[in-house]
Scaffold this active site. Structure first.
Site, PDB file in Angstrom:
ATOM      1  N   ARG A 125     -27.485 -11.228  -5.277  1.00  0.00           N
ATOM      2  CA  ARG A 125     -27.615  -9.932  -5.970  1.00  0.00           C
ATOM      3  C   ARG A 125     -28.186  -8.827  -5.090  1.00  0.00           C
ATOM      4  NH1 ARG A 125     -29.397 -13.452 -10.001  1.00  0.00           N
ATOM      5  NH2 ARG A 125     -27.788 -13.839 -11.561  1.00  0.00           N
ATOM      6  N   LYS A 147     -21.852   3.418   1.535  1.00  0.00           N
ATOM      7  CA  LYS A 147     -20.623   2.884   0.933  1.00  0.00           C
ATOM      8  C   LYS A 147     -20.254   1.596   1.650  1.00  0.00           C
ATOM      9  CE  LYS A 147     -18.273   7.164  -0.492  1.00  0.00           C
ATOM     10  NZ  LYS A 147     -17.056   7.970  -0.229  1.00  0.00           N
ATOM     11  N   LYS A 231     -23.897  14.425   8.192  1.00  0.00           N
ATOM     12  CA  LYS A 231     -23.439  13.490   7.161  1.00  0.00           C
ATOM     13  C   LYS A 231     -24.604  13.097   6.255  1.00  0.00           C
ATOM     14  CE  LYS A 231     -21.048   9.689   5.441  1.00  0.00           C
ATOM     15  NZ  LYS A 231     -20.144   8.575   5.508  1.00  0.00           N
ATOM     16  N   GLU A 241     -20.931  10.983  -4.696  1.00  0.00           N
ATOM     17  CA  GLU A 241     -19.714  11.780  -4.529  1.00  0.00           C
ATOM     18  C   GLU A 241     -19.263  12.450  -5.824  1.00  0.00           C
ATOM     19  OE1 GLU A 241     -16.920  10.011  -1.745  1.00  0.00           O
ATOM     20  OE2 GLU A 241     -15.332  11.297  -2.519  1.00  0.00           O
ATOM     21  N   ASN A 249     -14.287  14.881   2.572  1.00  0.00           N
ATOM     22  CA  ASN A 249     -12.890  14.432   2.489  1.00  0.00           C
ATOM     23  C   ASN A 249     -11.922  15.399   3.149  1.00  0.00           C
ATOM     24  OD1 ASN A 249     -13.515  12.098   1.052  1.00  0.00           O
ATOM     25  ND2 ASN A 249     -13.510  13.193  -0.899  1.00  0.00           N
ATOM     26  N   HIS A 252      -8.667  14.367   4.787  1.00  0.00           N
ATOM     27  CA  HIS A 252      -8.461  12.973   4.407  1.00  0.00           C
ATOM     28  C   HIS A 252      -7.390  12.755   3.351  1.00  0.00           C
ATOM     29  CE1 HIS A 252     -11.902  12.213   6.887  1.00  0.00           C
ATOM     30  NE2 HIS A 252     -11.868  10.923   6.633  1.00  0.00           N
TER      31      HIS A 252
HETATM   32  N1  NAD Z   1     -18.382   3.112   4.496  1.00  0.00           N
HETATM   33  C1  NAD Z   1     -18.003   4.327   4.831  1.00  0.00           C
HETATM   34  O1  NAD Z   1     -18.593   5.326   4.382  1.00  0.00           O
HETATM   35  C2  NAD Z   1     -16.881   4.492   5.773  1.00  0.00           C
HETATM   36  C3  NAD Z   1     -16.616   5.740   6.337  1.00  0.00           C
HETATM   37  C4  NAD Z   1     -15.584   5.855   7.249  1.00  0.00           C
HETATM   38  C5  NAD Z   1     -14.830   4.745   7.599  1.00  0.00           C
HETATM   39  N2  NAD Z   1     -15.109   3.549   7.032  1.00  0.00           N
HETATM   40  C6  NAD Z   1     -14.333   2.362   7.388  1.00  0.00           C
HETATM   41  O2  NAD Z   1     -14.481   2.102   8.772  1.00  0.00           O
HETATM   42  C7  NAD Z   1     -13.351   1.347   9.211  1.00  0.00           C
HETATM   43  C8  NAD Z   1     -12.903   1.859  10.553  1.00  0.00           C
HETATM   44  O3  NAD Z   1     -13.940   1.692  11.478  1.00  0.00           O
HETATM   45  P1  NAD Z   1     -13.645   1.627  13.043  1.00  0.00           P
HETATM   46  O4  NAD Z   1     -12.794   2.757  13.432  1.00  0.00           O
HETATM   47  O5  NAD Z   1     -14.944   1.433  13.705  1.00  0.00           O
HETATM   48  O6  NAD Z   1     -12.698   0.348  13.174  1.00  0.00           O
HETATM   49  P2  NAD Z   1     -13.012  -1.157  13.610  1.00  0.00           P
HETATM   50  O7  NAD Z   1     -14.265  -1.651  13.018  1.00  0.00           O
HETATM   51  O8  NAD Z   1     -11.776  -1.900  13.339  1.00  0.00           O
HETATM   52  O9  NAD Z   1     -13.241  -1.029  15.174  1.00  0.00           O
HETATM   53  C9  NAD Z   1     -12.140  -0.720  16.004  1.00  0.00           C
HETATM   54  C10 NAD Z   1     -11.922  -1.813  17.061  1.00  0.00           C
HETATM   55  O10 NAD Z   1     -12.885  -1.634  18.092  1.00  0.00           O
HETATM   56  C11 NAD Z   1     -13.634  -2.829  18.267  1.00  0.00           C
HETATM   57  N3  NAD Z   1     -14.952  -2.406  18.695  1.00  0.00           N
HETATM   58  C12 NAD Z   1     -15.904  -1.780  17.956  1.00  0.00           C
HETATM   59  N4  NAD Z   1     -16.931  -1.435  18.722  1.00  0.00           N
HETATM   60  C13 NAD Z   1     -16.649  -1.851  19.979  1.00  0.00           C
HETATM   61  C14 NAD Z   1     -17.312  -1.768  21.230  1.00  0.00           C
HETATM   62  N5  NAD Z   1     -18.485  -1.126  21.361  1.00  0.00           N
HETATM   63  N6  NAD Z   1     -16.740  -2.330  22.307  1.00  0.00           N
HETATM   64  C15 NAD Z   1     -15.519  -2.936  22.199  1.00  0.00           C
HETATM   65  N7  NAD Z   1     -14.827  -3.026  21.078  1.00  0.00           N
HETATM   66  C16 NAD Z   1     -15.384  -2.478  19.970  1.00  0.00           C
HETATM   67  C17 NAD Z   1     -13.541  -3.548  16.950  1.00  0.00           C
HETATM   68  O11 NAD Z   1     -13.777  -4.906  17.099  1.00  0.00           O
HETATM   69  C18 NAD Z   1     -12.109  -3.227  16.530  1.00  0.00           C
HETATM   70  O12 NAD Z   1     -11.227  -4.071  17.202  1.00  0.00           O
HETATM   71  C19 NAD Z   1     -12.307   1.476   8.133  1.00  0.00           C
HETATM   72  O13 NAD Z   1     -12.204   0.256   7.452  1.00  0.00           O
HETATM   73  C20 NAD Z   1     -12.865   2.537   7.205  1.00  0.00           C
HETATM   74  O14 NAD Z   1     -12.488   2.362   5.864  1.00  0.00           O
HETATM   75  C21 NAD Z   1     -16.106   3.402   6.143  1.00  0.00           C
HETATM   76 ZN    ZN Z   2     -12.686   9.417   7.832  1.00  0.00          ZN
END
Ligand code: NAD
Ligand code: ZN
Length: 366
Positions: A125, A147, A231, A241, A249, A252
């Site tokens: 939980r 989030k 942010k 939100e 957004n 987006h």
């Molecule tokens: N929770 C929120 O408020 C929020 C906001 C924006 C995006 N997101 C989410 O974030 C995700 C996208 O995140 P992302 O762009 O980081 O993608 P990701 O986590 O897939 O990372 C991109 C790639 O880079 C690799 N990687 C990350 N850091 C690295 C490093 N320092 N060295 C080498 N490789 C590395 C990862 O393993 C992956 O293969 C989406 O799922 C999106 O929905 C969430």
């Molecule tokens: Zn975004």
């Protein structure tokens, strides 16, 4: 204290219930910082196959001085941000004997952050999570704001929870190993922060871009710190939100539509880059944005070497149709977060959500 250098150079942003610490070299002291922020008997580190080889062992070693440590890996990539991964990781924590006195540590990009955050939100939980983002997108966007969640066949982020981290610990030097395309994609969100909230920062991002792309730590630290501040300020004003957070957004609605219609062949930040340019044009066309807003945004997006136009393979009608799948579409009309000018958003009196008819959207998509 062996950590003097990293911590003295660090910047701290107050995000309300938690703090975001941003430094260059912080990873050498990460175990101690995690344990100080969320002390526990057991530390469960969740990471992925791409990040673990770079930063997993040092974090594990650092944490071992402060409690029991177990490492839990998922495969890298959005395709694995699923309930199946959540279930497997949760089972691993149960098998490892993690009790309520466990801190989950998310080490990775936004995918790991979202999954680990959701594991922490639901495990027994709810147990604390410390976010240690290693991608630029995760540093300035995903790790801040609480989030968490996973994707389903019906769409992205449809199952999740709000679960604020106990702390966010950022080492900008980890970006050295991030693939360049992901670094650029993350810059789209920094450009967005300037466009939405701070014209001076927007200009600063333009100046910092080449330095950040070249991996210069001081420039990267400045950019990450200001983006996190923007942010965090917006999220503090509107965690759930209901209003102001919707301004984030910007770019987006069309961005998500392009991302989805492309079958996720574009990175999120690439799609958002196009989305910002097109939505700014839409804002000018319906008369809520000053003339020239879209041109300014396009210039900076180009400077980040991000795309500014819809991929030729996606027709306007397909993108328009995909905007309707977005969870922000309500009762027919699709609502947009639109700029008034660089640094300020329009539509405060309409809860920051401006409904736009299909024909106008088709015009800017054409
Ligand atoms: N929770 C929120 O408020 C929020 C906001 C924006 C995006 N997101 C989410 O974030 C995700 C996208 O995140 P992302 O762009 O980081 O993608 P990701 O986590 O897939 O990372 C991109 C790639 O880079 C690799 N990687 C990350 N850091 C690295 C490093 N320092 N060295 C080498 N490789 C590395 C990862 O393993 C992956 O293969 C989406 O799922 C999106 O929905 C969430
Ligand atoms: Zn975004």
């Amino acid at each position: 204290m062996s950590s003097g250098v990293a911590v003295e150079a660090a910047r701290v942003v107050d995000a309300g219930d938690y703090r975001v610490t941003i430094g260059a070299g912080l990873r050498h002291d990460l175990g101690r910082l995690v344990a100080a922020a969320a002390p526990a008997h057991h530390y469960a580190v969740l990471t992925d196959d791409d990040v673990a080889p770079h930063y997993g062992a040092a974090l594990q070693a650092g944490l071992t001085r402060h409690g029991r440590v177990t490492m839990h890996r998922m495969r890298a990539g959005e395709a694995h941000k699923t309930r199946e991964t959540w279930a497997r990781l949760t089972d691993e924590l149960l098998d490892a004997g993690c009790g309520r006195d466990t801190t989950v540590v998310a080490l990775g990009g936004g995918v790991v952050g979202d999954v680990a955050g959701f594991v922490a939100a639901t495990y027994m939980r709810g147990v604390p999570v410390v976010q240690c983002p290693t991608s630029l997108l995760a540093m300035i966007d995903a790790s801040v704001g609480g989030k968490t969640g996973v994707d389903t066949a019906a769409g992205k982020n449809l199952v999740g929870a709000f679960h604020a981290p106990a702390a966010v610990l950022i080492d900008v030097e980890t970006l050295r190993t991030l693939p360049a395309a992901h670094l650029r994609a993350g810059l789209a969100e920094a450009i967005k922060h300037g466009a939405v909230a701070d014209a001076a920062y927007f200009a600063r991002v333009e100046a910092l871009l080449p330095l950040v792309l070249a991996g210069e730590p001081a420039a990267t630290l400045e950019l990450v710190a200001r983006s996190v501040e923007i942010k965090a300020t917006i999220v503090r004003a509107d965690v759930r939100e209901a209003g102001l957070r919707k301004t984030l957004n910007f770019g987006h609605t069309i961005g998500h539509a392009i991302e989805q219609a492309s079958g996720y062949s574009l990175l999120h930040g690439e799609a958002v880059a196009v989305g910002m340019v097109l939505e700014a044009r839409l804002a000018e066309r319906i008369g809520v944005a000053e003339r020239g807003t879209a041109r300014e945004i396009e210039r900076v997006v180009r400077a980040a070497r991000l795309p500014v136009a819809r991929p030729e393979s996606l027709g306007p009608a397909a993108v328009l149709a995909a905007t309707r799948h977005d969870k922000k579409a309500r009762g027919g009309a699709v609502a947009y977060a639109l700029p008034a000018r660089v640094g300020a958003m329009a539509g405060a009196e309409r809860d920051w959500a401006i409904e736009v008819g299909d024909s106008l959207v088709l015009e800017v998509l054409a």
